[in-house]
Design an enzyme around this catalytic site. Structure first.
Site: not given
Ligand code: C5P
Length: 316
Positions: A119-123, A34, A159
């Site tokens: 680690g690219a922000g592409l999910g 995404k 996400d």
């Molecule tokens: O939910 P996810 O494991 O992808 O999030 C990774 C890290 O990014 C979380 O531990 C949190 O530090 C941060 N995060 C956040 N708020 C969000 C999504 C992620 O602070 N809405």
């Protein structure tokens, strides 16, 4: 090997639907990446997460996940030596969560073929986890409500719930409160990925939150009718850009190059490192992709209106 949204060709295969699948055979799940059409971080919450606002939109770049029944055991192998193949990999974690609710003896061997940069922000990791949930639900013939599957997905990442469904979505909350939106984007999307891994946790930790005046919602910005859309897209922004572009010259450079090549909009996706740009015509998109790609950065090209089936399952 079908095209990965490369600048040479675009895949045009008929999707299979789940009714073709027998539980005795394996399957490949095509797991799409995404981009975020805008990302606003609204506030830090008491549980440590942040409330946000974004629009998720799929692009023509995917990982292949091969699932083969292996009674009683869970196994994962990947084609990337730098990716863990243990429970710290979201694919295996997804399988473990589902197995806890599956009939006795359920097992699977998962083979992950990565094309989406990490680690690219592409999910990529989140999409893979959702695809494992969807694929195994069929493979193990499980009856689960959508709510049950969604809450399992949210335990895997903020996400992951988005990747359970088809289409584009306006997301709020941690990114899990989803409203499907009828977005048919009339642009070619070029995605460039500088060879930098950005940690999501690092980006959230270092983000400087500031008050902002009331703004139009991102949903309103992307759902404008065509004559207004180009001006409207100029209002998209990503709150992580100041932090990430300041500390990574190659991401800054990629964004500048794309912005300067006739794009209707050029923006970082998620916490980076990927930068995407929207082009009204194919020639400009391919020219920009070629120019930026010459720097040796990963590339993907997505045609207007792209919206793959989810789950995209190809039986053995
Ligand atoms: O939910 P996810 O494991 O992808 O999030 C990774 C890290 O990014 C979380 O531990 C949190 O530090 C941060 N995060 C956040 N708020 C969000 C999504 C992620 O602070 N809405």
């Amino acid at each position: 090997m079908p095209s990965q949204g490369s600048i040479l060709a675009s895949p045009n295969e008929l999707p299979y639907t789940t009714r073709h699948i027998s539980p005795w055979y394996g399957m490949t799940v095509r797991s799409y990446a995404k981009i975020n059409l805008g990302l606003r971080i609204l506030r830090k919450r008491s549980d440590g997460y942040h409330d946000l606002e974004t629009v998720f939109h799929r692009i023509n770049l995917w990982d292949d996940i091969v699932l083969r029944p292996t009674p009683g055991t869970l196994r994962l192998e990947t084609d990337r030596a730098d990716l863990p193949a243990d429970s710290s990999n979201l694919c295996l974690r997804a399988a473990e969560l589902l197995k806890a609710k599956a009939p006795a003896g359920a097992g699977v061997s998962i083979s992950l073929r990565k094309h989406i940069p990490v680690g690219a922000g592409l999910g990529g990791g989140s999409s893979d986890a959702a695809s494992v949930l969807l694929g195994l639900k069929h493979l193990w013939s499980m009856r689960m409500s959508d709510d049950e599957l969604r809450s399992m997905a949210l335990r895997l990442g903020s996400d992951v719930p988005y990747f359970l469904g088809h289409g584009s979505a306006y997301a709020t909350g941690r990114g899990e409160r989803l409203e499907l939106i009828p977005l048919v984007l009339p642009y070619w999307i070029v995605v460039v990925v500088p060879p930098v891994h950005i940690s999501t946790a690092w980006a959230y930790q270092h983000l400087r939150l500031s008050d902002r005046p009331p703004q139009r919602s991102l949903k309103d910005i992307v759902l404008r009718p065509l004559p207004e859309l180009q001006d409207s897209l100029a209002q998209l922004s990503n709150d992580f850009e100041p932090l990430v572009l300041e500390s990574h010259a190659d991401i800054r450079e990629a964004k500048n190059r794309l912005s300067g090549s006739g794009a209707a909009c050029a923006l970082m996706s998620g916490t980076g490192s990927a930068v995407f740009a929207l082009f009204a015509d194919e020639d400009s998109a391919r020219r920009a992709a070629k120019a930026v790609g010459a720097e040796g950065q990963a590339l993907s090209l997505t045609e207007p209106g792209f919206s793959p089936p989810v789950p995209h399952i190809i039986p053995d």
